[in-house]
Design a protein around this motif. Structure first.
Motif, mmCIF file in Angstrom:
data_model
loop_
_atom_site.group_PDB
_atom_site.id
_atom_site.type_symbol
_atom_site.label_atom_id
_atom_site.label_comp_id
_atom_site.label_asym_id
_atom_site.label_seq_id
_atom_site.Cartn_x
_atom_site.Cartn_y
_atom_site.Cartn_z
ATOM 1 N N GLU A 76 0.804 -1.241 0.086
ATOM 2 C CA GLU A 76 -0.034 0.120 -0.059
ATOM 3 C C GLU A 76 0.890 1.335 -0.182
ATOM 4 O O GLU A 76 2.035 1.257 0.463
ATOM 5 C CB GLU A 76 -0.895 -0.134 1.351
ATOM 6 C CG GLU A 76 -2.049 1.271 1.411
ATOM 7 C CD GLU A 76 -2.863 1.019 2.378
ATOM 8 O OE1 GLU A 76 -2.911 -0.225 2.821
ATOM 9 O OE2 GLU A 76 -3.921 1.795 2.423
ATOM 10 N N TYR A 77 0.358 2.417 -0.601
ATOM 11 C CA TYR A 77 1.064 3.466 -0.449
ATOM 12 C C TYR A 77 0.194 4.527 0.503
ATOM 13 O O TYR A 77 -1.063 4.515 0.433
ATOM 14 C CB TYR A 77 1.058 4.413 -1.904
ATOM 15 C CG TYR A 77 2.319 3.972 -2.451
ATOM 16 C CD1 TYR A 77 3.703 4.445 -2.071
ATOM 17 C CD2 TYR A 77 1.926 3.246 -3.755
ATOM 18 C CE1 TYR A 77 4.802 4.053 -2.863
ATOM 19 C CE2 TYR A 77 3.158 2.895 -4.311
ATOM 20 C CZ TYR A 77 4.553 3.160 -4.177
ATOM 21 O OH TYR A 77 5.534 2.849 -4.887
ATOM 22 N N TYR A 78 0.781 5.206 1.528
ATOM 23 C CA TYR A 78 0.153 6.359 2.169
ATOM 24 C C TYR A 78 0.866 7.550 1.767
ATOM 25 O O TYR A 78 2.312 7.677 1.824
ATOM 26 C CB TYR A 78 0.357 6.296 3.650
ATOM 27 C CG TYR A 78 -0.528 5.220 4.590
ATOM 28 C CD1 TYR A 78 -1.551 4.459 3.780
ATOM 29 C CD2 TYR A 78 -0.613 5.039 5.832
ATOM 30 C CE1 TYR A 78 -2.484 3.561 4.269
ATOM 31 C CE2 TYR A 78 -1.398 4.444 6.249
ATOM 32 C CZ TYR A 78 -2.235 3.410 5.838
ATOM 33 O OH TYR A 78 -3.099 2.465 6.465
ATOM 34 N N SER A 79 0.176 8.718 1.496
ATOM 35 C CA SER A 79 0.816 10.014 1.440
ATOM 36 C C SER A 79 0.042 11.091 2.144
ATOM 37 O O SER A 79 -1.080 11.337 2.173
ATOM 38 C CB SER A 79 0.501 10.303 -0.070
ATOM 39 O OG SER A 79 1.510 11.380 -0.672
ATOM 40 N N THR A 80 0.717 11.872 3.012
ATOM 41 C CA THR A 80 0.399 12.602 3.960
ATOM 42 C C THR A 80 -0.143 14.056 3.249
ATOM 43 O O THR A 80 0.573 14.753 2.596
ATOM 44 C CB THR A 80 1.487 13.099 4.964
ATOM 45 O OG1 THR A 80 2.123 11.787 5.303
ATOM 46 C CG2 THR A 80 0.792 13.915 6.021
ATOM 47 N N LEU A 93 3.500 6.650 11.182
ATOM 48 C CA LEU A 93 3.250 5.453 10.537
ATOM 49 C C LEU A 93 3.954 4.342 11.263
ATOM 50 O O LEU A 93 5.198 4.220 11.313
ATOM 51 C CB LEU A 93 3.488 5.539 9.013
ATOM 52 C CG LEU A 93 3.140 4.274 8.357
ATOM 53 C CD1 LEU A 93 1.882 3.648 8.582
ATOM 54 C CD2 LEU A 93 3.679 4.305 7.065
ATOM 55 N N ILE A 94 3.163 3.486 11.951
ATOM 56 C CA ILE A 94 3.680 2.405 12.762
ATOM 57 C C ILE A 94 3.547 1.288 12.080
ATOM 58 O O ILE A 94 2.376 0.728 11.664
ATOM 59 C CB ILE A 94 2.958 2.316 14.145
ATOM 60 C CG1 ILE A 94 3.078 3.789 14.931
ATOM 61 C CG2 ILE A 94 3.633 1.293 14.963
ATOM 62 C CD1 ILE A 94 2.293 4.019 16.030
ATOM 63 N N LEU A 95 4.589 0.460 11.821
ATOM 64 C CA LEU A 95 4.552 -0.579 10.778
ATOM 65 C C LEU A 95 5.275 -1.887 11.745
ATOM 66 O O LEU A 95 6.290 -1.741 12.459
ATOM 67 C CB LEU A 95 5.852 -0.615 9.573
ATOM 68 C CG LEU A 95 5.473 0.778 8.866
ATOM 69 C CD1 LEU A 95 6.449 1.208 7.751
ATOM 70 C CD2 LEU A 95 3.953 0.431 7.946
ATOM 71 N N VAL A 131 8.839 3.065 12.828
ATOM 72 C CA VAL A 131 8.087 4.073 12.705
ATOM 73 C C VAL A 131 8.606 4.893 11.485
ATOM 74 O O VAL A 131 9.708 5.149 11.349
ATOM 75 C CB VAL A 131 7.857 4.928 14.024
ATOM 76 C CG1 VAL A 131 7.480 6.451 13.645
ATOM 77 C CG2 VAL A 131 7.157 4.491 15.151
ATOM 78 N N GLU A 132 7.595 5.195 10.405
ATOM 79 C CA GLU A 132 8.098 6.395 9.557
ATOM 80 C C GLU A 132 7.391 7.681 10.011
ATOM 81 O O GLU A 132 6.013 7.667 10.228
ATOM 82 C CB GLU A 132 7.722 5.888 8.197
ATOM 83 C CG GLU A 132 8.599 4.821 7.876
ATOM 84 C CD GLU A 132 8.331 4.389 6.509
ATOM 85 O OE1 GLU A 132 7.674 5.104 5.503
ATOM 86 O OE2 GLU A 132 8.932 3.244 6.007
ATOM 87 N N HIS A 173 4.747 7.133 1.742
ATOM 88 C CA HIS A 173 5.304 5.920 2.484
ATOM 89 C C HIS A 173 4.862 4.641 1.803
ATOM 90 O O HIS A 173 3.475 4.467 1.658
ATOM 91 C CB HIS A 173 4.513 5.907 3.730
ATOM 92 C CG HIS A 173 5.018 7.106 4.662
ATOM 93 N ND1 HIS A 173 6.004 7.395 5.388
ATOM 94 C CD2 HIS A 173 4.346 8.401 4.911
ATOM 95 C CE1 HIS A 173 6.012 8.571 5.997
ATOM 96 N NE2 HIS A 173 5.114 9.290 5.448
ATOM 97 N N TYR A 174 5.771 3.765 1.422
ATOM 98 C CA TYR A 174 5.675 2.391 0.796
ATOM 99 C C TYR A 174 5.139 1.484 2.098
ATOM 100 O O TYR A 174 6.176 1.282 2.790
ATOM 101 C CB TYR A 174 6.687 2.235 -0.059
ATOM 102 C CG TYR A 174 6.530 0.728 -0.638
ATOM 103 C CD1 TYR A 174 5.315 0.536 -1.390
ATOM 104 C CD2 TYR A 174 7.247 -0.204 -0.315
ATOM 105 C CE1 TYR A 174 5.096 -0.814 -2.033
ATOM 106 C CE2 TYR A 174 7.015 -1.776 -0.671
ATOM 107 C CZ TYR A 174 5.927 -1.702 -1.668
ATOM 108 O OH TYR A 174 5.768 -3.003 -1.972
ATOM 109 N N ILE A 175 4.423 0.891 2.324
ATOM 110 C CA ILE A 175 4.164 -0.099 3.076
ATOM 111 C C ILE A 175 4.310 -1.490 2.513
ATOM 112 O O ILE A 175 3.531 -1.725 1.610
ATOM 113 C CB ILE A 175 2.769 0.016 3.761
ATOM 114 C CG1 ILE A 175 2.494 1.397 4.482
ATOM 115 C CG2 ILE A 175 2.321 -1.210 4.788
ATOM 116 C CD1 ILE A 175 0.944 1.887 4.750
ATOM 117 N N PRO A 176 5.247 -2.202 2.674
ATOM 118 C CA PRO A 176 5.434 -3.513 1.886
ATOM 119 C C PRO A 176 4.265 -4.423 2.266
ATOM 120 O O PRO A 176 3.525 -4.301 3.652
ATOM 121 C CB PRO A 176 6.833 -3.955 2.218
ATOM 122 C CG PRO A 176 7.258 -2.925 3.792
ATOM 123 C CD PRO A 176 6.235 -2.093 3.548
#
Ligand code: PAN
Ligand code: ZN
Length: 186
Positions: free
Chosen positions: A98-102, A109-111, A120-121, A129-132
């Motif tokens: 997934e991608y998140y963009s602020t 962003l807690i992964l 954390v990012e 943010h690329y969430i693998p």
């Protein structure tokens, strides 16, 4: 040439308008069990809004090869020392990313991977943010204004909330002396 609008993003607020948009809201009552400090939670108004979600779903949920687009607006706040945050999930199809963009505000962003390693990012306007795959994801609002972010994920990813409801994340992001700190959970 005719231009057909199916969906519009307001890049100032992150709000979506148009067709095929599914909306939801989460209040404190609906997040019971997610925050660590149950006593602090009980002292707050259970109907207090924590976040709103909009999802643009141009294909059916579960469609292979499609994509969804979402917007989340997370309110500022604390439950005890813990920042207001999203419930968090793994994707049901674990390998889906997934991608998140602020858009606005400041967050974390807690992964967490399947071995329960957490990182954390930091989120700020424009941070993307690329969430693998195989990675649970949750967002905390560490600022004093709304945190708004956009997301894009596969339409067949699905959401596994149960694993997080049962086992949580292995660390919590707490506000300690005014600063966000990742605190491992026993
Ligand atoms: C996002 C999230 C959204 C709300 O669109 O669904 O930010 O978080 P929860 O789903 O954990 O309540 C996403 O990650 N979709 O896959
Ligand atoms: Zn997701």
């Amino acid at each position: 040439m005719q231009i057909e609008d199916t969906m519009l993003v307001d890049f100032l607020t992150g709000a979506l308008t148009g067709t095929a948009i599914v909306e939801g809201a989460r209040d404190l009552a609906s997040l019971k069990g997610i925050f660590g400090d149950e006593e602090a939670l009980a002292a707050l108004d259970p109907s207090r809004l924590v976040y709103r979600v909009q999802a643009f779903q141009p294909v059916d949920e579960g469609t292979e090869g499609g994509l969804f687009w979402g917007s989340t607006v997370l309110e500022p706040g604390l439950v005890g020392d813990e920042y207001f945050m999203t419930q968090g999930h793994f994707h049901a199809k674990r390998n889906r990313g997934e991608y998140y963009s602020t858009v606005a505000g400041f967050g974390a962003l807690i992964l967490m991977d399947e071995a329960r390693n957490v990182r954390v990012e930091w989120m700020r306007p424009g941070s993307t943010h690329y969430i693998p795959g195989y990675t649970a994801h949750r967002v905390a609002n560490i600022g004093d204004q709304q945190l708004s972010f956009l997301a894009c994920w596969p339409s067949d990813a699905g959401h596994d909330y149960r694993t997080i409801a049962l086992h949580g994340f292995s660390a919590r992001l707490l506000c300690i002396e005014g600063q966000p700190k990742l605190v491992p959970q026993p």
